[in-house]
Design an enzyme around this catalytic site. Structure first.
Site, PDB file in Angstrom:
ATOM      1  N   ASN A 199     175.794  21.839  91.384  1.00  0.00           N
ATOM      2  CA  ASN A 199     174.884  22.300  92.416  1.00  0.00           C
ATOM      3  C   ASN A 199     175.129  23.647  92.735  1.00  0.00           C
ATOM      4  OD1 ASN A 199     173.298  20.047  92.110  1.00  0.00           O
ATOM      5  ND2 ASN A 199     174.349  18.896  93.998  1.00  0.00           N
TER       6      ASN A 199
ATOM      7  N   PRO B  69     175.885  14.506  84.856  1.00  0.00           N
ATOM      8  CA  PRO B  69     176.454  15.040  83.372  1.00  0.00           C
ATOM      9  C   PRO B  69     176.698  16.444  83.434  1.00  0.00           C
ATOM     10  CG  PRO B  69     174.205  14.444  82.996  1.00  0.00           C
ATOM     11  CD  PRO B  69     174.525  14.245  84.649  1.00  0.00           C
TER      12      PRO B  69
ATOM     13  N   HIS C 119     164.486  20.460  79.614  1.00  0.00           N
ATOM     14  CA  HIS C 119     164.745  21.690  79.488  1.00  0.00           C
ATOM     15  C   HIS C 119     164.043  22.380  78.399  1.00  0.00           C
ATOM     16  CE1 HIS C 119     169.559  20.508  80.167  1.00  0.00           C
ATOM     17  NE2 HIS C 119     168.518  20.383  81.401  1.00  0.00           N
ATOM     18  N   THR C 120     162.694  22.223  78.479  1.00  0.00           N
ATOM     19  CA  THR C 120     161.823  22.976  77.899  1.00  0.00           C
ATOM     20  C   THR C 120     161.267  23.959  79.145  1.00  0.00           C
ATOM     21  OG1 THR C 120     159.496  22.806  77.037  1.00  0.00           O
ATOM     22  CG2 THR C 120     159.842  21.262  78.685  1.00  0.00           C
TER      23      THR C 120
ATOM     24  N   THR D  55     158.877  28.760  74.760  1.00  0.00           N
ATOM     25  CA  THR D  55     157.916  28.732  75.766  1.00  0.00           C
ATOM     26  C   THR D  55     158.696  28.353  77.160  1.00  0.00           C
ATOM     27  OG1 THR D  55     157.443  26.610  75.280  1.00  0.00           O
ATOM     28  CG2 THR D  55     155.994  28.250  74.567  1.00  0.00           C
TER      29      THR D  55
ATOM     30  N   ASP E 143     156.426  21.698  77.173  1.00  0.00           N
ATOM     31  CA  ASP E 143     155.799  21.419  75.956  1.00  0.00           C
ATOM     32  C   ASP E 143     156.922  20.659  74.994  1.00  0.00           C
ATOM     33  OD1 ASP E 143     157.325  23.373  75.049  1.00  0.00           O
ATOM     34  OD2 ASP E 143     155.532  24.903  75.138  1.00  0.00           O
TER      35      ASP E 143
ATOM     36  N   GLY F   2     171.317   7.368  93.722  1.00  0.00           N
ATOM     37  CA  GLY F   2     169.980   6.972  94.069  1.00  0.00           C
ATOM     38  C   GLY F   2     169.124   8.047  94.627  1.00  0.00           C
TER      39      GLY F   2
ATOM     40  N   ARG G 223     164.524  19.742  88.436  1.00  0.00           N
ATOM     41  CA  ARG G 223     165.909  19.212  88.260  1.00  0.00           C
ATOM     42  C   ARG G 223     166.418  18.852  89.787  1.00  0.00           C
ATOM     43  NH1 ARG G 223     170.798  23.442  88.379  1.00  0.00           N
ATOM     44  NH2 ARG G 223     172.278  22.214  87.264  1.00  0.00           N
TER      45      ARG G 223
ATOM     46  N   ASP H 274     164.710  27.057  76.986  1.00  0.00           N
ATOM     47  CA  ASP H 274     163.670  26.843  75.597  1.00  0.00           C
ATOM     48  C   ASP H 274     163.459  28.256  75.289  1.00  0.00           C
ATOM     49  OD1 ASP H 274     161.641  26.820  73.938  1.00  0.00           O
ATOM     50  OD2 ASP H 274     160.257  25.864  75.189  1.00  0.00           O
TER      51      ASP H 274
END
Ligand code: HEM
Ligand SMILES: *[C@@H]1O[C@H](CO)[C@@H](O)[C@H](O)[C@H]1NC(C)=O
Ligand SMILES: *[C@@H]1O[C@H](CO)[C@@H](O)[C@H](O)[C@H]1NC(C)=O
Ligand SMILES: *[C@@H]1O[C@H](CO)[C@@H](O)[C@H](O)[C@H]1NC(C)=O
Length: 320
Positions: free
Chosen positions: A94, A163, A193-194, A243, A248, A72, A62, A240
């Site tokens: 943040n 966002p 976001h897994t 897992t 994944d 950038g 992240r 998630d």
């Protein structure tokens, strides 16, 4: 052998044309001759940190996203606030949320031991993001490097360019398009976001007030996130549900089960134009992995500083 950007500073009159053209863009072999130990050193430090706490892999991934989306991929997110300087660490997306700064410090210190003054913080963020994905079982790729570090940061840009989880699909798309990223990049990169966790304050409205959510899932998350803001605001839940420490494609299966944790997550599968991509990624981890890798490389290409722009910071938290 000196790294190309230091060579630029030393011999820039003689080599101005050849070096300027060779440093104008990023490449995967930028440090190969001048800092051959770099990739092993970063990988070892990332592995140490992720073995100690798997969530750290998510936090490092992240950090790279939040660096790249604000003027950038230039290491600006790493600069500390001082009495006379306001950086990005306390910007709305943040503050009390991004983490892993100490791990980047440790990686930078290890890299300074072997190649002092050669490797930018911006590149360390990029390599660490890849190594974090790999450490949690995700795909690997060759990271493009050769970025230099910014002399400035922008809290205002961090507030507006990253966002928010309250965004609907159209605002998510615009936010990515403003960075030159496509709708496919948006969906693939959201697959990050897994892994990782979110705070109650960022998903409260979704689990109490939205109807496009699985009822059992909503009740489960409500148990750890009180309806009223206050003491529970920082309570964590996995992005998630299946897992949370494996990279994944189960995040996309969650969305199809209406178990996206953030409003912005479920927007990707809500009867709109991105439903088919979500379905495709939920069925094929190889399709997801390929698109994720391509999108990470595109995100890493956002407005890098090269040539004589910016500097190689000695300490990621302050300009030299
Ligand atoms: C599509 C728009 C996105 C939105 C609205 C969004 C929003 C969020 C929010 C609200 C959190 C939880 C923060 C907290 O509660 O403290 C989060 C966590 C996270 N985000 Fe995103 N995100 C987006 C895209 C991305 C992208 C592109 C990446 C990386 C490629 C990413 C990687 C992560 C990771 C790994 C975490 C967990 C961090 C941890 O556990 O420390 N996100 N995101
Ligand atoms: C947010 O972080 C600041 C310091 O960065 C701290 O003083 C404050 O207590 C934190 N707020 C919450 C709600 O955790
Ligand atoms: C960024 O957002 C934070 C939190 O909402 C606010 O306190 C700060 O003033 C904003 N900074 C700028 C420069 O807009
Ligand atoms: C749910 O929506 C209502 C009506 O808009 C609002 O008053 C309330 O604060 C919301 N609750 C949460 C937890 O977001």
């Amino acid at each position: 052998m000196a790294c190309p950007s230091n060579l630029f500073a030393t011999f820039f009159i003689v080599f101005v044309i050849s070096i300027a053209s060779s440093t104008a863009q990023l490449s995967t072999d930028y440090y190969d001759s001048c800092c051959p130990g770099l990739l092993d050193a970063v990988r070892a430090q990332v592995k140490l940190a992720v073995d100690k706490e798997p969530r750290m892999g998510a936090s490092l991934l992240r950090l790279f996203f939040h660096d790249c989306f604000v003027n950038g991929c230039d290491g600006s997110i790493m600069l500390d606030d001082t009495a006379t300087f306001t950086g990005e660490k306390n910007a709305a997306p943040n503050r009390n949320s991004t983490r892993g700064f100490e791990v980047i410090d440790a990686i930078k210190a290890a890299v300074e031991q072997i190649c002092p003054g050669d490797v930018s913080c911006a590149d360390i963020l990029a390599i660490s993001a890849r190594d974090s994905v790999v450490a949690l079982g995700g795909p690997s790729w060759d990271v493009k490097v050769g970025r230099r570090d910014a002399w400035t940061a922008s809290q205002a840009a961090a507030n507006t360019s990253i966002p928010a989880p309250t965004f609907d699909l159209n605002r998510l798309v615009s936010s990515f398009q403003a960075q030159g990223l496509s709708v496919k990049d948006l969906v693939a990169l959201s697959g990050a976001h897994t892994i990782g966790q979110a705070r109650c304050t960022n998903f409260r409205a979704r689990i109490y007030n939205e109807t496009n959510i699985d009822g059992f899932f909503a009740r489960t998350r409500q148990a750890g996130c009180p309806r009223t803001s206050g003491a529970g605001d920082n309570n964590l839940a996995p992005l998630d549900i299946q897992t949370p420490t494996s990279f994944d494609n189960s995040y996309f299966q969650d969305l199809i089960s209406m178990r996206g944790l953030l409003h912005s997550d479920q927007q990707l599968f809500n009867g709109g134009s991105t439903d088919s991509l979500v379905t495709s990624y939920s069925q094929s981890s190889s399709t997801f992995n390929a698109d994720f890798v391509a999108a990470m490389i595109r995100m890493g290409d956002i407005k890098p500083l090269t040539g004589s722009n910016g500097e190689i910071r000695k300490n990621c938290r302050r300009i030299n």
